[in-house]
Motif scaffolding. Sequence first.
Motif, PDB file in Angstrom:
ATOM      1  N   GLU A  33       0.826  -1.209   0.000  1.00  0.00           N
ATOM      2  CA  GLU A  33       0.000   0.000   0.000  1.00  0.00           C
ATOM      3  C   GLU A  33       0.861   1.260   0.000  1.00  0.00           C
ATOM      4  OE1 GLU A  33      -2.607  -0.462   3.354  1.00  0.00           O
ATOM      5  OE2 GLU A  33      -3.921  -1.872   2.283  1.00  0.00           O
ATOM      6  N   ALA A  34       1.950   1.248   0.765  1.00  0.00           N
ATOM      7  CA  ALA A  34       2.858   2.402   0.785  1.00  0.00           C
ATOM      8  C   ALA A  34       3.493   2.594  -0.588  1.00  0.00           C
ATOM      9  CB  ALA A  34       3.928   2.216   1.857  1.00  0.00           C
ATOM     10  N   PHE A  35       3.906   1.501  -1.222  1.00  0.00           N
ATOM     11  CA  PHE A  35       4.484   1.586  -2.559  1.00  0.00           C
ATOM     12  C   PHE A  35       3.467   2.106  -3.564  1.00  0.00           C
ATOM     13  CE2 PHE A  35       5.414  -0.276  -6.725  1.00  0.00           C
ATOM     14  CZ  PHE A  35       6.666   0.272  -6.950  1.00  0.00           C
ATOM     15  N   ASP A  36       2.234   1.615  -3.470  1.00  0.00           N
ATOM     16  CA  ASP A  36       1.182   2.065  -4.395  1.00  0.00           C
ATOM     17  C   ASP A  36       0.887   3.552  -4.217  1.00  0.00           C
ATOM     18  OD1 ASP A  36       1.004  -0.467  -5.456  1.00  0.00           O
ATOM     19  OD2 ASP A  36      -0.819  -1.008  -4.345  1.00  0.00           O
ATOM     20  N   ARG A  37       0.895   4.050  -2.963  1.00  0.00           N
ATOM     21  CA  ARG A  37       0.696   5.489  -2.730  1.00  0.00           C
ATOM     22  C   ARG A  37       1.827   6.293  -3.343  1.00  0.00           C
ATOM     23  NH1 ARG A  37      -0.854   3.635   2.277  1.00  0.00           N
ATOM     24  NH2 ARG A  37       1.135   4.190   3.205  1.00  0.00           N
ATOM     25  N   LEU A  38       3.069   5.837  -3.151  1.00  0.00           N
ATOM     26  CA  LEU A  38       4.219   6.522  -3.731  1.00  0.00           C
ATOM     27  C   LEU A  38       4.146   6.520  -5.252  1.00  0.00           C
ATOM     28  CD1 LEU A  38       6.978   7.892  -3.507  1.00  0.00           C
ATOM     29  CD2 LEU A  38       7.991   5.603  -3.357  1.00  0.00           C
ATOM     30  N   LYS A  39       3.798   5.368  -5.823  1.00  0.00           N
ATOM     31  CA  LYS A  39       3.688   5.263  -7.274  1.00  0.00           C
ATOM     32  C   LYS A  39       2.613   6.215  -7.811  1.00  0.00           C
ATOM     33  CE  LYS A  39       2.169   1.409  -9.194  1.00  0.00           C
ATOM     34  NZ  LYS A  39       2.101   0.011  -9.654  1.00  0.00           N
ATOM     35  N   ALA A  40       1.491   6.320  -7.099  1.00  0.00           N
ATOM     36  CA  ALA A  40       0.417   7.222  -7.535  1.00  0.00           C
ATOM     37  C   ALA A  40       0.876   8.681  -7.461  1.00  0.00           C
ATOM     38  CB  ALA A  40      -0.821   7.012  -6.673  1.00  0.00           C
ATOM     39  N   GLU A  41       1.593   9.030  -6.404  1.00  0.00           N
ATOM     40  CA  GLU A  41       2.109  10.396  -6.283  1.00  0.00           C
ATOM     41  C   GLU A  41       3.096  10.714  -7.399  1.00  0.00           C
ATOM     42  OE1 GLU A  41       3.593  11.485  -2.409  1.00  0.00           O
ATOM     43  OE2 GLU A  41       1.965  10.394  -1.423  1.00  0.00           O
ATOM     44  N   LEU A  42       3.986   9.783  -7.696  1.00  0.00           N
ATOM     45  CA  LEU A  42       4.959  10.007  -8.759  1.00  0.00           C
ATOM     46  C   LEU A  42       4.287  10.083 -10.122  1.00  0.00           C
ATOM     47  CD1 LEU A  42       7.861   7.690  -7.570  1.00  0.00           C
ATOM     48  CD2 LEU A  42       7.831  10.194  -7.594  1.00  0.00           C
ATOM     49  N   THR A  43       3.299   9.234 -10.348  1.00  0.00           N
ATOM     50  CA  THR A  43       2.561   9.271 -11.611  1.00  0.00           C
ATOM     51  C   THR A  43       1.894  10.625 -11.785  1.00  0.00           C
ATOM     52  OG1 THR A  43       2.195   6.887 -11.559  1.00  0.00           O
ATOM     53  CG2 THR A  43       0.707   8.182 -12.943  1.00  0.00           C
ATOM     54  N   HIS A  44       1.273  11.101 -10.706  1.00  0.00           N
ATOM     55  CA  HIS A  44       0.624  12.412 -10.740  1.00  0.00           C
ATOM     56  C   HIS A  44       1.656  13.524 -10.996  1.00  0.00           C
ATOM     57  CE1 HIS A  44      -2.220  15.577  -9.788  1.00  0.00           C
ATOM     58  NE2 HIS A  44      -1.368  16.060  -8.912  1.00  0.00           N
ATOM     59  N   ALA A  45       2.794  13.450 -10.321  1.00  0.00           N
ATOM     60  CA  ALA A  45       3.828  14.482 -10.476  1.00  0.00           C
ATOM     61  C   ALA A  45       4.392  14.499 -11.898  1.00  0.00           C
ATOM     62  CB  ALA A  45       4.951  14.254  -9.468  1.00  0.00           C
ATOM     63  N   PHE A  46       4.649  13.318 -12.467  1.00  0.00           N
ATOM     64  CA  PHE A  46       5.216  13.267 -13.814  1.00  0.00           C
ATOM     65  C   PHE A  46       4.200  13.653 -14.884  1.00  0.00           C
ATOM     66  CE2 PHE A  46       8.488  10.488 -11.832  1.00  0.00           C
ATOM     67  CZ  PHE A  46       9.578  11.272 -12.157  1.00  0.00           C
ATOM     68  N   ALA A  47       2.912  13.597 -14.546  1.00  0.00           N
ATOM     69  CA  ALA A  47       1.875  13.976 -15.513  1.00  0.00           C
ATOM     70  C   ALA A  47       1.640  15.485 -15.527  1.00  0.00           C
ATOM     71  CB  ALA A  47       0.569  13.260 -15.181  1.00  0.00           C
ATOM     72  N   ALA A  48       2.177  16.183 -14.526  1.00  0.00           N
ATOM     73  CA  ALA A  48       1.975  17.637 -14.451  1.00  0.00           C
ATOM     74  C   ALA A  48       2.761  18.330 -15.561  1.00  0.00           C
ATOM     75  CB  ALA A  48       2.436  18.151 -13.089  1.00  0.00           C
ATOM     76  N   PRO A  49       2.211  19.425 -16.078  1.00  0.00           N
ATOM     77  CA  PRO A  49       2.933  20.157 -17.133  1.00  0.00           C
ATOM     78  C   PRO A  49       4.229  20.768 -16.584  1.00  0.00           C
ATOM     79  CG  PRO A  49       0.943  21.329 -16.478  1.00  0.00           C
ATOM     80  CD  PRO A  49       0.935  20.031 -15.745  1.00  0.00           C
ATOM     81  N   GLU A  50       5.197  20.868 -17.447  1.00  0.00           N
ATOM     82  CA  GLU A  50       6.519  21.408 -17.070  1.00  0.00           C
ATOM     83  C   GLU A  50       6.391  22.781 -16.421  1.00  0.00           C
ATOM     84  OE1 GLU A  50      10.618  20.757 -16.884  1.00  0.00           O
ATOM     85  OE2 GLU A  50       9.243  19.437 -17.921  1.00  0.00           O
ATOM     86  N   SER A  51       5.441  23.580 -16.873  1.00  0.00           N
ATOM     87  CA  SER A  51       5.280  24.944 -16.341  1.00  0.00           C
ATOM     88  C   SER A  51       4.829  24.958 -14.879  1.00  0.00           C
ATOM     89  CB  SER A  51       4.270  25.720 -17.186  1.00  0.00           C
ATOM     90  OG  SER A  51       3.005  25.077 -17.151  1.00  0.00           O
ATOM     91  N   SER A  52       4.323  23.840 -14.370  1.00  0.00           N
ATOM     92  CA  SER A  52       3.863  23.818 -12.978  1.00  0.00           C
ATOM     93  C   SER A  52       4.999  23.541 -11.991  1.00  0.00           C
ATOM     94  CB  SER A  52       2.764  22.769 -12.802  1.00  0.00           C
ATOM     95  OG  SER A  52       3.287  21.462 -12.964  1.00  0.00           O
ATOM     96  N   TYR A  53       6.166  23.170 -12.506  1.00  0.00           N
ATOM     97  CA  TYR A  53       7.306  22.912 -11.634  1.00  0.00           C
ATOM     98  C   TYR A  53       7.923  24.218 -11.163  1.00  0.00           C
ATOM     99  CZ  TYR A  53       7.120  18.027 -13.006  1.00  0.00           C
ATOM    100  OH  TYR A  53       6.720  16.746 -13.212  1.00  0.00           O
ATOM    101  N   GLN A  54       8.416  24.208  -9.941  1.00  0.00           N
ATOM    102  CA  GLN A  54       9.042  25.386  -9.361  1.00  0.00           C
ATOM    103  C   GLN A  54      10.480  25.017  -9.012  1.00  0.00           C
ATOM    104  OE1 GLN A  54       7.083  26.604  -5.789  1.00  0.00           O
ATOM    105  NE2 GLN A  54       8.504  28.247  -5.349  1.00  0.00           N
ATOM    106  N   SER A  55      11.400  25.836  -9.392  1.00  0.00           N
ATOM    107  CA  SER A  55      12.805  25.588  -9.107  1.00  0.00           C
ATOM    108  C   SER A  55      13.074  25.883  -7.634  1.00  0.00           C
ATOM    109  CB  SER A  55      13.673  26.474  -9.994  1.00  0.00           C
ATOM    110  OG  SER A  55      15.031  26.230  -9.725  1.00  0.00           O
ATOM    111  N   LEU A  56      13.640  24.908  -6.922  1.00  0.00           N
ATOM    112  CA  LEU A  56      13.958  25.067  -5.499  1.00  0.00           C
ATOM    113  C   LEU A  56      15.386  24.628  -5.234  1.00  0.00           C
ATOM    114  CD1 LEU A  56      10.772  23.423  -3.930  1.00  0.00           C
ATOM    115  CD2 LEU A  56      11.229  25.857  -4.109  1.00  0.00           C
ATOM    116  N   THR A  57      15.994  25.264  -4.247  1.00  0.00           N
ATOM    117  CA  THR A  57      17.310  24.827  -3.795  1.00  0.00           C
ATOM    118  C   THR A  57      17.113  23.671  -2.817  1.00  0.00           C
ATOM    119  OG1 THR A  57      17.359  26.267  -1.884  1.00  0.00           O
ATOM    120  CG2 THR A  57      18.185  27.193  -3.971  1.00  0.00           C
TER     121      THR A  57
END
Length: 84
Positions: free
Chosen positions: A50-74
């Motif tokens: 279940e923990a792996f599936d939650r992580l996978k869902a979060e990563l899938t969601h993050a990688f599906a976001a448009p490039e413009s939604s990313y914010q550069s952080l240190t």
Amino acid sequence: MSRTTTMTVRLSGPLSDFVAANVGEDGSYENISEYIRDLIRRDKERVEREAFDRLKAELTHAFAAPESSYQSLTAAEVIARNRT
């Protein structure tokens, strides 16, 4: 090194009957300890899956976001953000 812990569990009524039906000559397990260890292993695997599936869902969601939604952080900004 792993340690061994002895635990006592009290069961009555239907739970005790259910365990008894799964242990011994008619059951899938030789003894109650074997049955309990298998139940704990299965539950541990379920929690990890279940923990792996939650992580996978979060990563899938993050990688599906448009490039413009990313914010550069240190690194310091990421660490500070994750402390809250």
